[in-house]
Design an enzyme around this catalytic site. Structure first.
Site, PDB file in Angstrom:
ATOM      1  N   GLU A   8      34.834  20.805  58.324  1.00  0.00           N
ATOM      2  CA  GLU A   8      33.960  19.874  57.610  1.00  0.00           C
ATOM      3  C   GLU A   8      32.745  20.602  57.033  1.00  0.00           C
ATOM      4  OE1 GLU A   8      34.929  15.731  60.031  1.00  0.00           O
ATOM      5  OE2 GLU A   8      33.164  16.914  60.578  1.00  0.00           O
TER       6      GLU A   8
ATOM      7  N   ASP B 204      31.719  15.784  56.485  1.00  0.00           N
ATOM      8  CA  ASP B 204      32.461  14.621  56.947  1.00  0.00           C
ATOM      9  C   ASP B 204      32.436  13.523  55.897  1.00  0.00           C
ATOM     10  OD1 ASP B 204      33.709  12.939  59.139  1.00  0.00           O
ATOM     11  OD2 ASP B 204      31.866  11.812  58.800  1.00  0.00           O
TER      12      ASP B 204
END
Length: 229
Positions: A121, A49
Site C-alpha cells: 500500500e 490504502d
C-alpha cells in the site's frame, strides 16, 4: 538521489520510474528502522490504502454495471484485503527490498504478511505522490489484473453471485432442490428450486442440474436485487 540497484530493479518490476526516488525509499522503510531523518512507510500506507480502494471500486463498478452494492462489496473486500496486497507484494519481490530493523530481520520480517501488505500500500502511495492518480491506478490495475478479471468472471456465475448476495446480508448460503426430473435418460429435464434463508424461492428448468441451478439462482438473484431497489 539515485536508487540502489535492488530498488532500481524493483522499480522496473512494478513498471514505474520514480522522479522522486526518496518516495520509494520511504515506502519500503519499516518503522523498525525509522529515525528522525528516515521516516517509515506508515503514513504512505494510510494514503495507499485509499488509492487502492478507489481504484478497485472503480474497476469493479465498470466491470459489472448491473451488480448491486451487496454483490460488489464482497468482491471489493477480497481485492483490497491485506492478504491480497501481500500476495501481490510477493509477486513483485517487495520483501527482498524492505528496509527492516535487526529485530524484524531476525524474525522473518521479509515474509510477514502484515509487513508485505502494508508496504505494498505504501508503494502505491509513493507512485501516486510521484506521478498522480492515473499512473498509480494503471500500476494497480496491471499488478492486480488477473485478480480483477477473476472477480469479473465470478460475477457471471449466478450461483456464486447469489451466495455473495446472501452472505453480505448475514444469511446462510442458498440451497438447491430437485423438484422434478422428467424426460428420458438421453434428454432429461430438471426442475430446480433455489431457496434463501428468508424463504424466498425461484424455480427454473434445464436439461442438466447445473444449468437449472444457474437459471434458478439468476431468477432469484434478480428478484432479490429488485427488492433491494
Amino acid at each position: 538521489m539515485k536508487l540502489s540497484a535492488d530498488l532500481a530493479g524493483f522499480s522496473a518490476r512494478i513498471g514505474h520510474q520514480f522522479r522522486r526516488p526518496e518516495l520509494l525509499l520511504r515506502a519500503v522503510t519499516h518503522s523498525s528502522l525509522a529515525s528522525a531523518t528516515r521516516p517509515s512507510n506508515e503514513r504512505l500506507e494510510f494514503l495507499g490504502d485509499r488509492v487502492l480502494g478507489l481504484t478497485m471500486a472503480e474497476a469493479l463498478f465498470s466491470a459489472d454495471r448491473g451488480a448491486a452494492e451487496g454483490l460488489l462489496a464482497p468482491r471489493f473486500n477480497a481485492l483490497v484485503r491485506q492478504e491480497t496486497c501481500a500476495d501481490v507484494a510477493r509477486e513483485v519481490g517487495l520483501g527482498d527490498v524492505l528496509k527492516l530493523g535487526r529485530s524484524e530481520m531476525m524474525t522473518g520480517g521479509r515474509r510477514k504478511e502484515a509487513l508485505l501488505g502494508d508496504a505494498m500500500e505504501a508503494v502505491i502511495a509513493a507512485v501516486y505522490l510521484d506521478a498522480g492518480f492515473e499512473t498509480a491506478r494503471d500500476m494497480v490495475l496491471r499488478l492486480w489484473g488477473a485478480r480483477i478479471a477473476a472477480a469479473a468472471e465470478k460475477a457471471r456465475d449466478a450461483k456464486s453471485a447469489l451466495q455473495e448476495w446472501a452472505q453480505a446480508r448475514g444469511m446462510a448460503p442458498p440451497v438447491y432442490a430437485v423438484l422434478e426430473r422428467a424426460g428420458s435418460d438421453h434428454e432429461p429435464l430438471f426442475t430446480i428450486e433455489a431457496r434463501l434463508e428468508n424463504d424466498a424461492t425461484a424455480t427454473a428448468q434445464a436439461g442438466s442440474k447445473r444449468a437449472a441451478e444457474q437459471a434458478a439462482a439468476q431468477a432469484l438473484l434478480a428478484r432479490m436485487e429488485a427488492g433491494d431497489d
